[in-house]
Design an enzyme around this catalytic site. Sequence first.
Site, PDB file in Angstrom:
ATOM      1  N   GLY A  86       0.820  -1.196   0.000  1.00  0.00           N
ATOM      2  CA  GLY A  86       0.000   0.000   0.000  1.00  0.00           C
ATOM      3  C   GLY A  86       0.853   1.244   0.000  1.00  0.00           C
ATOM      4  O   GLY A  86       1.856   1.321   0.705  1.00  0.00           O
ATOM      5  N   SER A  87       0.467   2.218  -0.816  1.00  0.00           N
ATOM      6  CA  SER A  87       1.209   3.475  -0.925  1.00  0.00           C
ATOM      7  C   SER A  87       0.318   4.621  -0.464  1.00  0.00           C
ATOM      8  O   SER A  87      -0.877   4.645  -0.753  1.00  0.00           O
ATOM      9  CB  SER A  87       1.640   3.706  -2.373  1.00  0.00           C
ATOM     10  OG  SER A  87       2.401   4.883  -2.497  1.00  0.00           O
ATOM     11  N   GLY A  88       0.877   5.597   0.249  1.00  0.00           N
ATOM     12  CA  GLY A  88       0.096   6.729   0.712  1.00  0.00           C
ATOM     13  C   GLY A  88      -1.072   6.262   1.564  1.00  0.00           C
ATOM     14  O   GLY A  88      -0.912   5.481   2.506  1.00  0.00           O
TER      15      GLY A  88
ATOM     16  N   GLY B 282      -3.170   4.185   0.772  1.00  0.00           N
ATOM     17  CA  GLY B 282      -3.200   2.731   0.649  1.00  0.00           C
ATOM     18  C   GLY B 282      -2.309   2.051   1.668  1.00  0.00           C
ATOM     19  O   GLY B 282      -2.618   0.967   2.167  1.00  0.00           O
TER      20      GLY B 282
ATOM     21  N   MET C  37       6.056   5.553  -5.734  1.00  0.00           N
ATOM     22  CA  MET C  37       5.279   4.569  -6.506  1.00  0.00           C
ATOM     23  C   MET C  37       3.817   4.681  -6.116  1.00  0.00           C
ATOM     24  O   MET C  37       3.380   4.152  -5.106  1.00  0.00           O
ATOM     25  CB  MET C  37       5.831   3.158  -6.309  1.00  0.00           C
ATOM     26  CG  MET C  37       5.985   2.682  -4.885  1.00  0.00           C
ATOM     27  SD  MET C  37       6.753   1.038  -4.784  1.00  0.00           S
ATOM     28  CE  MET C  37       8.476   1.457  -5.085  1.00  0.00           C
TER      29      MET C  37
END
Length: 421
Positions: A98-100, A102, A235
């Site tokens: 998970g990014s940010g 996420g 990303m």
Amino acid sequence: MASVSTVSMLDSTMEIDKLTYEIFSVLENKFLYGCDDPKRSSVAGKARVKVRILSIDAGGSTDGVLAAKCLAHLEAILRRKSGNSTAHIADFFDVVAGSGAGGVLAGLLFTRRKDGGAPMFTAEEALKFIVENGRKFSLASPAGVFRRVFRPSKVFKKVFGGSTLKEMVKPVLIPCYDLRTGAPFLFSRADAVEMEGCDFKLAEVCGATVADRTVEMKSVDRKTRISAVGGGVAMNNPTAAAITHVLNNKRDFPLCNGVEDLLVVSLGNGESDSGTGNFMSSPASFVSIAGDGAADMVDQALSLAFGQASSKSNYIRIQGHGIFGKRHSQILEGRKRTSASDIADEMLRQRNVESILFQGRKLAGITNLQKLEGVAGELMKEQGRRNTSVLPPVVLLKHSHSSPSPRTSSSTTLSSISSSS
């Protein structure tokens, strides 16, 4: 001469190791899977399990709400299909990236409770948290006095306390961008279990992946330092990183040899509002648009990879699209204020978009909500395969610090070495 001799010995050892590996592979295929026997091969092929990957994009135009609503719907469907009213999202996935926003969702859904039981949040509870707090720590939020006063780390510390990466119930990958080395850095449970210098507090990890300004942080043992900015910069769509981690990690995923051995669910958070003519009004807007482009590139690349492997059903992407610009104005006409939750609801009702091999993207015949029903079906099929499988698809280490270096698919070696003090 001694050095030449040493090199020759190393070459010979490598050749022997390679031959040993090839012999073992043949024996493994023959005796474990019965590949030489057509009847046994057919049965083994049907029962072969897949590594289940969940990937969640950074905030997008809904500040993480779209992915959170997808997960809440998915968890409800899985509970209904499985007959288990207390089932969690983490029960149906082996790896989460998970990014940010996420990354925050990954933390909420995959962190073990203090009593050592189930994950601390259900998907519905995680959705509530994102709806109430997502706008506060979104990179796309407008800067102002409140943004300068508000510190996401305080909220995260209240939620996670002193929990660290090692306390995740499943392998996790959460990116940030390390300004010290000028490279992406992936916080990884696998690395945290193996090396103290890669274990970080989850409150700080979540703060780093949503950071819109530099966050100075140290590992639990204080030996690794990072100057982090948000994961959306590094990303926006971490799906490729998750797949790379699994395919290059034979220690934890010994039976995974290619994309045909994966079941990937990738959740977007809505494409940015680039159709209004104001898309260059702020640095945050520029980051959002750049992130959308990078996320689409990852989606197209993975569509190619899975398409070539005849594994179309193994890769599912859900993303919101097409309600901005002129259409966005028409949909929202007459409304004084539209929340991220309203936009996410509209996106769930949209027809799903599929990336087609060599043909770009096209609208599918079903909506994103209907697509989630299909996702749940695939996950339930996988649960069934595991009930009849002799060999486990995932073998996780619980506590070990014997590895001399991090995995190349997790925290970057450059960051780990250069940031240590």
